[in-house]
Write a protein that holds these residues in place. Structure first.
Motif: not given
Lengths: 321, 199
Positions: B7-26
């Motif tokens: 969940h915390p990564w999803l919130i960061r991803m929705s704000q355009g955070d590349e590191e968060a997208f990378q984490m979700i992807y992994q």
């Protein structure tokens, strides 16, 4: 070993062998960066929306009477700010009285099964591939207190005022954050159509329905205020605010009466539909016009399902707003 | 993959955070790749479909509600993308062309795909799954790979429980029939080979 257990085993064993190819990581990251850049560019473009001829999204919309179909007689076409409306009359949506009655009955039956705040879509198999076969219904939460309702509406657009009464002794009765009838059918709800068709085919049911999910960010915000007089006639006033650039496609039967009007110096459109699927009677009358206020395009609709309310009364109500 | 972890990564991803997208992807890529692999009719298109799934994840993340189970929501997204992919063959060409312009295809990918395909074909039942229409395949994969109950499948696919049961029944029936035919063929081949060896 049973086939079910063997399937589980095979999935379990084989999953270890299925691994994403090595280059996929960089490929997806590249797509992510490209998509993010496009998103940023789109945000900048939004600020330049005043430019003419910008492409509009292909969104289907239920106005009051259903989906647009190709062809038909164009009643009006209007574009203002981020809204484009095409409204046509098409023979294909002329229903025989039996089917109309049946559809009206099913819609109210489904509505009765919905909890407050829920919406549903219905598929009418008798209409087959006709997109009019797909209809919606809602059971919205209602607000009876005028002050609290006015605050809700003005929170969305501070220029909007909800009157206590409309000409002809119509008093405020209730407000609801939904269209006067039916519900907005978004693309997610439209995707349910295939499954409903399959279910109808498999079960032989004439009418299949599904509840739809409520989106956190809807395409439109709707604010409908309902007014009633001592004779129990009703007039509703709907304020519809799009949250993105939209193209609306409305359709009505050629048996409808249509007339161009002018409300507050804006082109307005009066329709009398004698095949209404919703409301207390099959006669629905409404006046629609658009205004730009601030950076928003507002769509106004003043209408009634009371057959004895005249066009002139509706015009007076619209002009009083 | 626990929701609390993602969940915390999803919130960061929705704000355009590349590191968060990378984490979700992994955190999700192995699961997504396997699910797509089992559902896709053309295994060579799994990579393209995977790209489609993550593009759609970026687009529709705003629709995800925190009280939903992320894995179920993500499974639904994957299934919709596989369905759309099968349905829109004209559109596929455009996407593939677009993907080609973004990145090139590595030869090691081909080796990896080939290896996976060989191991897959050695299974007894999974290759039979390939002959099933997608609507049946979805049920089998969700039931026996994802271990979903029929009720959960009904929720996820947004179809009535009765339809799920009926599809489940037909899918197993179809698989049993093909398994039997396959078995008979094996027996016949064994018989012919046996005869030739005796001569």
């Amino acid at each position: 070993m049973s086939m079910e257990n063997q399937l589980k085993n095979e999935f379990h064993q084989n999953s270890k062998n299925i691994v994403p190819p090595p280059s996929l990581d960089s490929r997806i990251m590249a797509i992510y960066r490209e998509s993010l850049a496009a998103k940023k560019e789109k945000k900048q473009m939004k600020r330049l929306w005043k430019l003419p001829n910008i492409a509009v999204i292909g969104l289907l919309f239920v106005l009051l009477c259903g989906f647009a179909l190709a062809g038909g007689k164009l009643l009006f076409q209007e574009e203002l700010g981020n809204v484009k409306i095409n409204y046509t009359a098409n023979e294909e949506v002329t229903l025989d009285s039996g089917l109309l009655e049946k559809m009206r009955h099913s819609l109210s039956e489904v509505k009765a099964k919905l909890n407050k705040g829920e919406t549903a879509v219905l598929y009418f198999a008798e209409l087959g591939a006709n997109r009019y076969a797909f209809q919606s219904v809602s059971n919205p939460e209602v607000v009876n207190d005028l002050d609290s309702w006015s605050r809700t509406v003005s929170h969305q657009n501070p220029t909007e005022h909800i009157p206590e009464s409309l000409p002809g002794s119509f008093k405020f009765a209730q407000g609801m954050e939904s269209p006067a009838y039916g519900a907005f059918i978004d693309s997610a709800a439209f995707k349910l159509l295939d499954d409903m068709k399959v279910e109808s085919k498999q079960t032989g049911k004439d009418v299949v329905w599904r509840k739809t999910a409520v989106k956190s960010k809807p395409v439109f915000n709707f604010y409908t205020s309902l007014y009633r007089n001592a004779e129990q006639q009703t007039i509703y006033y709907t304020l519809q605010i799009p949250n993105e650039k939209v193209r609306m496609e409305g359709i009505t039967s050629p048996t409808s009466v249509y007339e161009d009007l002018n409300i507050h110096g804006h082109p307005a459109h009066y329709t009398l539909d004698n095949q209404s699927l919703y409301g207390a009677s099959k006669i629905a009358q409404y006046i629609l016009w658009m205004e730009e206020k601030g950076d928003q395009t507002l769509i106004y609709q003043v209408g009634t399902d009371s057959p004895t309310v005249t066009k002139q009364q509706l015009i007076q109500a619209a002009q009083s707003l | 993959m626990e929701d609390i972890e993602i969940h915390p990564w999803l919130i960061r991803m929705s704000q355009g955070d590349e590191e968060a997208f990378q984490m979700i992807y992994q955190l999700t890529k192995d699961h997504a790749y396997r699910l797509i692999y089992y559902l896709a009719s053309d295994k060579q298109e799994v990579g393209d479909l995977m790209s489609e799934v993550y593009m759609e994840l970026m687009k529709s993340l705003d629709n995800y509600q925190q009280d939903q189970k992320f894995s179920s929501w993500f499974n639904g997204l994957i299934i919709r993308q596989v369905r759309n992919w099968q349905r829109k063959s004209w559109f596929r060409f455009r996407i593939i062309e677009k993907l080609k312009s973004v990145t090139s295809f590595d030869m090691t990918d081909r080796d990896s795909e080939l290896r996976t395909a060989v191991l897959y074909s050695r299974m007894e039942l999974l290759p039979i799954l390939e002959a099933l229409p997608l609507k049946f395949k979805e049920i089998i994969v969700l039931r026996y790979y994802q271990d979903c109950s029929l009720e959960e499948i009904s929720d996820l696919l947004k179809i009535p429980l009765g339809t799920v049961k009926s599809r489940h029944h037909h899918a197993l029936k179809h698989m049993r029939k093909h398994f039997k035919i396959q078995d008979q063929r094996k027996e016949m081949n064994g018989y012919v080979h046996g005869k030739s060896a005796q001569k």
